[in-house]
Design a protein around this motif. Structure first.
Motif, mmCIF file in Angstrom:
data_model
loop_
_atom_site.group_PDB
_atom_site.id
_atom_site.type_symbol
_atom_site.label_atom_id
_atom_site.label_comp_id
_atom_site.label_asym_id
_atom_site.label_seq_id
_atom_site.Cartn_x
_atom_site.Cartn_y
_atom_site.Cartn_z
ATOM 1 N N GLU A 44 -2.152 30.304 6.112
ATOM 2 C CA GLU A 44 -2.119 31.277 7.005
ATOM 3 C C GLU A 44 -3.058 31.218 8.240
ATOM 4 O O GLU A 44 -2.544 31.764 9.401
ATOM 5 N N GLU A 45 -4.180 30.828 7.900
ATOM 6 C CA GLU A 45 -5.095 30.808 9.061
ATOM 7 C C GLU A 45 -4.549 29.584 9.916
ATOM 8 O O GLU A 45 -4.588 29.918 11.363
ATOM 9 N N LYS A 46 -4.166 28.464 9.512
ATOM 10 C CA LYS A 46 -3.538 27.519 10.397
ATOM 11 C C LYS A 46 -2.136 28.180 11.120
ATOM 12 O O LYS A 46 -2.280 27.859 12.356
ATOM 13 N N ASN A 54 0.182 29.022 20.871
ATOM 14 C CA ASN A 54 1.639 28.973 21.112
ATOM 15 C C ASN A 54 1.460 30.102 22.330
ATOM 16 O O ASN A 54 2.280 30.142 23.622
ATOM 17 N N ASN A 55 0.918 31.192 22.004
ATOM 18 C CA ASN A 55 0.876 32.259 23.051
ATOM 19 C C ASN A 55 0.181 31.890 24.354
ATOM 20 O O ASN A 55 0.520 32.307 25.574
ATOM 21 N N LEU A 56 -0.968 31.226 24.181
ATOM 22 C CA LEU A 56 -1.693 30.639 25.531
ATOM 23 C C LEU A 56 -0.634 29.589 25.968
ATOM 24 O O LEU A 56 -0.850 29.886 27.531
ATOM 25 N N LYS A 57 -0.002 28.819 25.622
ATOM 26 C CA LYS A 57 0.886 27.916 26.182
ATOM 27 C C LYS A 57 1.926 28.669 27.043
ATOM 28 O O LYS A 57 2.569 28.535 28.010
ATOM 29 N N SER A 58 2.568 29.718 26.313
ATOM 30 C CA SER A 58 3.548 30.791 26.934
ATOM 31 C C SER A 58 3.069 31.104 28.204
ATOM 32 O O SER A 58 3.769 31.232 29.177
ATOM 33 N N ASP A 59 1.714 31.621 28.158
ATOM 34 C CA ASP A 59 0.954 32.616 29.284
ATOM 35 C C ASP A 59 1.078 31.397 30.333
ATOM 36 O O ASP A 59 1.318 31.719 31.649
ATOM 37 N N TYR A 60 0.786 30.138 30.209
ATOM 38 C CA TYR A 60 0.597 29.025 31.255
ATOM 39 C C TYR A 60 2.093 28.718 31.810
ATOM 40 O O TYR A 60 2.416 28.481 32.882
ATOM 41 N N GLU A 75 -1.433 23.016 34.960
ATOM 42 C CA GLU A 75 -0.384 22.013 34.227
ATOM 43 C C GLU A 75 -1.164 21.318 33.023
ATOM 44 O O GLU A 75 -0.583 21.190 32.034
ATOM 45 N N GLU A 76 -2.383 20.907 33.645
ATOM 46 C CA GLU A 76 -3.220 20.343 32.681
ATOM 47 C C GLU A 76 -3.656 20.981 31.673
ATOM 48 O O GLU A 76 -3.516 20.567 30.550
ATOM 49 N N ALA A 77 -4.109 22.481 31.762
ATOM 50 C CA ALA A 77 -4.577 23.057 30.689
ATOM 51 C C ALA A 77 -3.383 23.372 29.745
ATOM 52 O O ALA A 77 -3.416 23.370 28.317
ATOM 53 N N ARG A 78 -2.084 23.617 30.183
ATOM 54 C CA ARG A 78 -1.042 23.757 29.457
ATOM 55 C C ARG A 78 -0.733 22.644 28.606
ATOM 56 O O ARG A 78 -0.489 22.669 27.109
ATOM 57 N N ASP A 79 -0.748 21.523 29.224
ATOM 58 C CA ASP A 79 -0.530 20.110 28.249
ATOM 59 C C ASP A 79 -1.774 19.989 27.339
ATOM 60 O O ASP A 79 -1.293 19.457 26.423
ATOM 61 N N LYS A 80 -2.703 20.221 27.534
ATOM 62 C CA LYS A 80 -3.875 20.242 26.611
ATOM 63 C C LYS A 80 -3.579 21.032 25.338
ATOM 64 O O LYS A 80 -3.876 20.607 24.166
ATOM 65 N N ILE A 81 -3.064 22.129 25.775
ATOM 66 C CA ILE A 81 -2.803 23.372 24.544
ATOM 67 C C ILE A 81 -1.657 22.651 23.676
ATOM 68 O O ILE A 81 -1.847 22.591 22.571
ATOM 69 N N ALA A 82 -0.679 22.103 24.418
ATOM 70 C CA ALA A 82 0.735 21.461 23.564
ATOM 71 C C ALA A 82 0.037 20.300 22.777
ATOM 72 O O ALA A 82 0.418 20.111 21.519
ATOM 73 N N TYR A 84 -3.047 20.084 21.397
ATOM 74 C CA TYR A 84 -3.730 20.927 20.082
ATOM 75 C C TYR A 84 -2.929 21.330 19.253
ATOM 76 O O TYR A 84 -2.919 21.518 18.060
ATOM 77 N N ILE A 85 -1.814 21.852 19.712
ATOM 78 C CA ILE A 85 -0.749 22.467 18.935
ATOM 79 C C ILE A 85 -0.094 21.273 17.910
ATOM 80 O O ILE A 85 -0.091 21.704 16.465
ATOM 81 N N ASP A 86 0.014 20.015 18.597
ATOM 82 C CA ASP A 86 0.589 19.009 17.485
ATOM 83 C C ASP A 86 -0.313 18.772 16.581
ATOM 84 O O ASP A 86 -0.117 18.484 15.390
ATOM 85 N N SER A 87 -1.712 18.703 16.994
ATOM 86 C CA SER A 87 -2.725 18.308 16.018
ATOM 87 C C SER A 87 -2.958 19.207 15.026
ATOM 88 O O SER A 87 -3.264 18.635 13.612
ATOM 89 N N VAL A 88 -2.809 20.522 15.133
ATOM 90 C CA VAL A 88 -3.002 21.547 14.289
ATOM 91 C C VAL A 88 -1.788 21.506 13.162
ATOM 92 O O VAL A 88 -1.862 21.486 12.043
ATOM 93 N N LYS A 89 -0.569 21.059 13.885
ATOM 94 C CA LYS A 89 0.589 21.171 12.974
ATOM 95 C C LYS A 89 0.493 19.968 11.970
ATOM 96 O O LYS A 89 0.891 20.245 10.750
ATOM 97 N N THR A 90 0.066 18.815 12.259
ATOM 98 C CA THR A 90 -0.060 17.978 11.299
ATOM 99 C C THR A 90 -1.428 17.718 10.357
ATOM 100 O O THR A 90 -1.543 16.759 9.709
ATOM 101 N N MET A 91 -2.371 18.435 10.873
ATOM 102 C CA MET A 91 -3.689 18.271 10.142
ATOM 103 C C MET A 91 -3.707 18.854 8.609
ATOM 104 O O MET A 91 -2.590 19.955 8.459
#
Length: 296
Positions: A44-46, A54-60, A75-82, A84-91
């Protein structure tokens, strides 16, 4: 007696082992349930961390879509968040990793607020520049229109002044003359007695014309249509026109009426019989006057 005691001891030991087994089962089940609950909470926390990212990425995404001149930092900040999302999903969910990502989410929120504030400031600045540019364009168009109008007015005024300053003739007389022995010239209409053609014109007064040396052109045509005299050519390059003239007539003009006379000599033993045509042109090759006379 001894056998009875031994049997009782075995029963007691069996009871204790049974109780211990039941306790162990209960404890094991409890641990399994706790693990399931812990794993569920971690997942749930994950999911919450992924949702926040995703909310942060949507704002960007919205900020970038609404601004054609987006800062590269967004654009750099948005790509960095993307990433992070991939990393969290697979961890694999664990407390330390989620805690680390939760702290990262908080830091990313602060970074988002800063970058979006900068982007809003840039957008307002660009809007102000666009307004100033549009205002400048309008001002330039108005200035151009005014300048064009002024040029037209000045051109019209120049034409009016030029027309008003142009010299004109008050009189223009032409006749054939013969010269007496005394030197006096008398008019004649006899071709065999005429010595010269006399052309006299009066330049009218003009207060706005520039005083100074002037030059007109006289054109005399004989009865056969041939131009007499010098047969030189005067050209007006501005208008692309030219004339062949008999004689150039020069004088000094002082803004007051001026009488000018010129003479054209005969080209043979005598002037041919017939009608002659004389014209006067100014320095712009405007025809100022025409006169005819006949020799018999």
């Amino acid at each position: 007696m001894t056998a009875t005691n031994s049997s009782n001891s075995l029963k007691v030991i069996a009871g204790l082992l049974g109780a211990a087994l039941v306790g162990t089962l209960i404890y094991t089940i409890s641990l399994y349930n706790d693990k399931k609950q812990t794993t569920a909470k971690l997942n749930e926390e994950k999911d919450l961390v992924i949702e926040d990212l995703n909310n942060l990425k949507s704002d960007y995404d919205k900020a970038i879509a609404n601004n054609e001149e987006t800062s590269g930092e967004l654009e750099e900040a948005r790509d960095k968040i993307a990433s992070y999302i991939d990393s969290v999903k697979t961890m694999k969910a664990d407390i330390s990793a989620l805690y680390r990502y939760r702290r990262q989410v908080n830091q990313l929120r602060k970074e988002r607020e800063y970058l979006l504030a900068q982007n809003d400031s840039l957008k307002k600045s660009n809007e102000m520049i666009a307004m100033q540019r549009d205002s400048t364009i309008v001002a330039l168009e108005e200035q151009t229109t005014f300048t064009d109008s002024l040029v037209v007015q000045n051109t019209q005024l120049a034409k009016i002044v030029e027309a008003g300053s142009a010299l004109n003739l008050n009189k223009f007389n032409v006749d054939a003359v013969r010269e007496r022995n005394s030197g006096k010239l008398v008019s004649t209409n006899r071709n065999n007695r005429a010595d010269k053609i006399k052309l006299c014109y009066t330049v009218g007064d003009n207060k706005i014309s520039n005083p100074g040396p002037k030059q007109f052109y006289i054109q005399v045509t004989d009865p056969s249509g041939n131009i007499m005299g010098e047969k030189a050519i005067a050209a007006n390059e501005e208008e692309g026109t030219n004339i062949t003239y008999t004689k150039a007539s020069s004088f000094y003009y002082e803004n007051t009426a001026l009488d000018v006379c010129e003479f054209v000599s005969k080209e043979g033993s005598e002037f041919p019989e017939g009608t002659y045509t004389a014209k006067v042109f100014d320095d712009k090759l405007r025809e100022l006057g025409t006169s005819t006379f006949t020799l018999k």
